[in-house]
Write a protein that holds these residues in place. Structure first.
Motif, short mmCIF file in Angstrom:
data_model
loop_
_atom_site.label_atom_id
_atom_site.label_comp_id
_atom_site.label_asym_id
_atom_site.label_seq_id
_atom_site.Cartn_x
_atom_site.Cartn_y
_atom_site.Cartn_z
N ASP A 1 0.84 -1.21 0.00
CA ASP A 1 0.00 0.00 0.00
C ASP A 1 0.87 1.26 0.00
OD1 ASP A 1 -2.35 -1.43 -0.02
OD2 ASP A 1 -2.64 -1.32 2.15
N ASP A 2 1.93 1.24 0.80
CA ASP A 2 2.84 2.38 0.83
C ASP A 2 3.54 2.55 -0.51
OD1 ASP A 2 2.14 2.90 3.43
OD2 ASP A 2 3.96 2.04 4.31
N THR A 3 3.89 1.43 -1.15
CA THR A 3 4.50 1.49 -2.47
C THR A 3 3.56 2.16 -3.46
OG1 THR A 3 5.79 -0.51 -2.06
CG2 THR A 3 5.45 0.09 -4.37
N ALA A 4 2.32 1.75 -3.45
CA ALA A 4 1.33 2.34 -4.35
C ALA A 4 1.16 3.83 -4.08
CB ALA A 4 -0.01 1.61 -4.21
N ASP A 5 1.17 4.20 -2.80
CA ASP A 5 1.04 5.62 -2.44
C ASP A 5 2.22 6.43 -2.96
OD1 ASP A 5 -1.36 5.11 -1.17
OD2 ASP A 5 -0.50 5.14 0.85
N VAL A 6 3.43 5.88 -2.84
CA VAL A 6 4.62 6.59 -3.32
C VAL A 6 4.54 6.78 -4.83
CG1 VAL A 6 7.13 6.43 -3.62
CG2 VAL A 6 6.09 5.85 -1.41
N ILE A 7 4.18 5.75 -5.54
CA ILE A 7 4.08 5.85 -7.00
C ILE A 7 3.03 6.88 -7.39
CG2 ILE A 7 3.42 4.59 -9.10
CD1 ILE A 7 4.52 2.03 -7.65
N ALA A 8 1.87 6.80 -6.77
CA ALA A 8 0.78 7.72 -7.10
C ALA A 8 1.19 9.16 -6.82
CB ALA A 8 -0.48 7.36 -6.32
N GLU A 9 1.77 9.41 -5.65
CA GLU A 9 2.16 10.77 -5.29
C GLU A 9 3.29 11.29 -6.18
OE1 GLU A 9 1.70 14.27 -3.31
OE2 GLU A 9 0.47 12.48 -3.01
N THR A 10 4.20 10.41 -6.55
CA THR A 10 5.31 10.81 -7.42
C THR A 10 4.78 11.25 -8.78
OG1 THR A 10 6.84 9.34 -6.29
CG2 THR A 10 7.44 10.02 -8.52
N PHE A 11 3.92 10.45 -9.37
CA PHE A 11 3.41 10.81 -10.70
C PHE A 11 2.37 11.93 -10.64
CE2 PHE A 11 5.47 6.82 -11.90
CZ PHE A 11 6.17 7.27 -13.01
N LEU A 12 1.69 12.08 -9.52
CA LEU A 12 0.80 13.22 -9.36
C LEU A 12 1.62 14.52 -9.35
CD1 LEU A 12 -1.99 14.45 -8.84
CD2 LEU A 12 -1.58 14.09 -6.39
N GLY B 1 14.05 11.81 -7.24
CA GLY B 1 14.08 12.83 -6.19
C GLY B 1 12.71 13.06 -5.58
N VAL B 2 11.69 13.10 -6.42
CA VAL B 2 10.32 13.28 -5.92
C VAL B 2 9.93 12.07 -5.06
CG1 VAL B 2 7.89 13.44 -6.59
CG2 VAL B 2 9.61 14.78 -7.82
N ALA B 3 10.20 10.88 -5.56
CA ALA B 3 9.85 9.66 -4.82
C ALA B 3 10.59 9.61 -3.48
CB ALA B 3 10.17 8.42 -5.65
N ARG B 4 11.82 10.05 -3.46
CA ARG B 4 12.61 10.09 -2.23
C ARG B 4 11.95 11.00 -1.21
NH1 ARG B 4 16.44 13.64 -0.67
NH2 ARG B 4 17.91 12.90 0.89
N ARG B 5 11.50 12.17 -1.64
CA ARG B 5 10.83 13.10 -0.73
C ARG B 5 9.48 12.55 -0.27
NH1 ARG B 5 13.75 16.22 -4.09
NH2 ARG B 5 12.13 16.65 -5.62
N VAL B 6 8.76 11.89 -1.15
CA VAL B 6 7.49 11.28 -0.77
C VAL B 6 7.72 10.22 0.31
CG1 VAL B 6 5.57 9.83 -1.58
CG2 VAL B 6 6.33 11.78 -2.95
#
Length: 170
Positions: free
Chosen positions: A30-41, A62-67
């Motif tokens: 679930d956290d993985t999915a959230d990171v992907i979604a937030e990164t591409f958003l 870099g975005v994924a790292r911050r997420v």
């Protein structure tokens, strides 16, 4: 190329890499999915800031790292809050241990309607008028319902009360 076309090209090209990056670092799927979604958003919202070519992948990392960092900070805050709440709840417990198993058994034996109004009155501290707003109906009906529920609980408690008589040896 439109912004949508550019975003779709970036998504198609770099989704697998971002998915792997997040999956290796997140604590759950679930956290993985959230990171992907937030990164591409973020990429969608800031499509003009996404660099061209292979530098786009580094920008997405870099975005994924911050997420992920935000996720960890949130988890840490929730853990601290949960610990504080556990401590507060433990402090609210009565000092003198009381066996309330018979009360719980009587409460559980009541119909759901009775348990609902008793819980609203006792646990939430609501008045008859407030209970009426929660469950629907008039204040008079709610007070009557609460009165009947209390009577039924008292009757069950009387039947289930632990025996206080001591048997004497003959």
């Amino acid at each position: 190329m439109t912004q949508r076309d550019r975003f779709e090209a970036i998504y198609d090209a770099y989704y697998p890499a971002i998915h792997q990056y997040a999956a290796r670092r997140a604590s759950s799927s679930d956290d993985t999915a959230d990171v992907i979604a937030e990164t591409f958003l973020t990429a969608w919202r800031r499509i003009g800031d996404v660099p061209e070519g292979d530098r786009a992948l580094l920008w997405l990392y870099g975005v994924a790292r911050r997420v992920l960092a935000n996720q960890r900070r949130g988890e840490s805050r929730r853990a601290v809050l949960a610990e504080r709440l556990r401590d507060e709840l433990a402090a609210d417990r009565p000092v003198t241990p009381v066996d309330l198993a018979h009360v719980r058994a009587a409460f559980d034996a009541l119909p759901e309607r009775d348990r609902e109004v008793l819980a609203l009155a006792c646990w939430e501290g609501l008045t008859g008028a407030q209970i009426a707003r929660v469950v629907g109906g008039t204040a008079v009906a709610a007070r009557a319902r609460l009165h009947r529920a209390r009577r039924r609980l008292a009757a069950l408690l009387e039947k289930q009360a632990p025996s206080t008589t001591v048997m004497e040896d003959a």
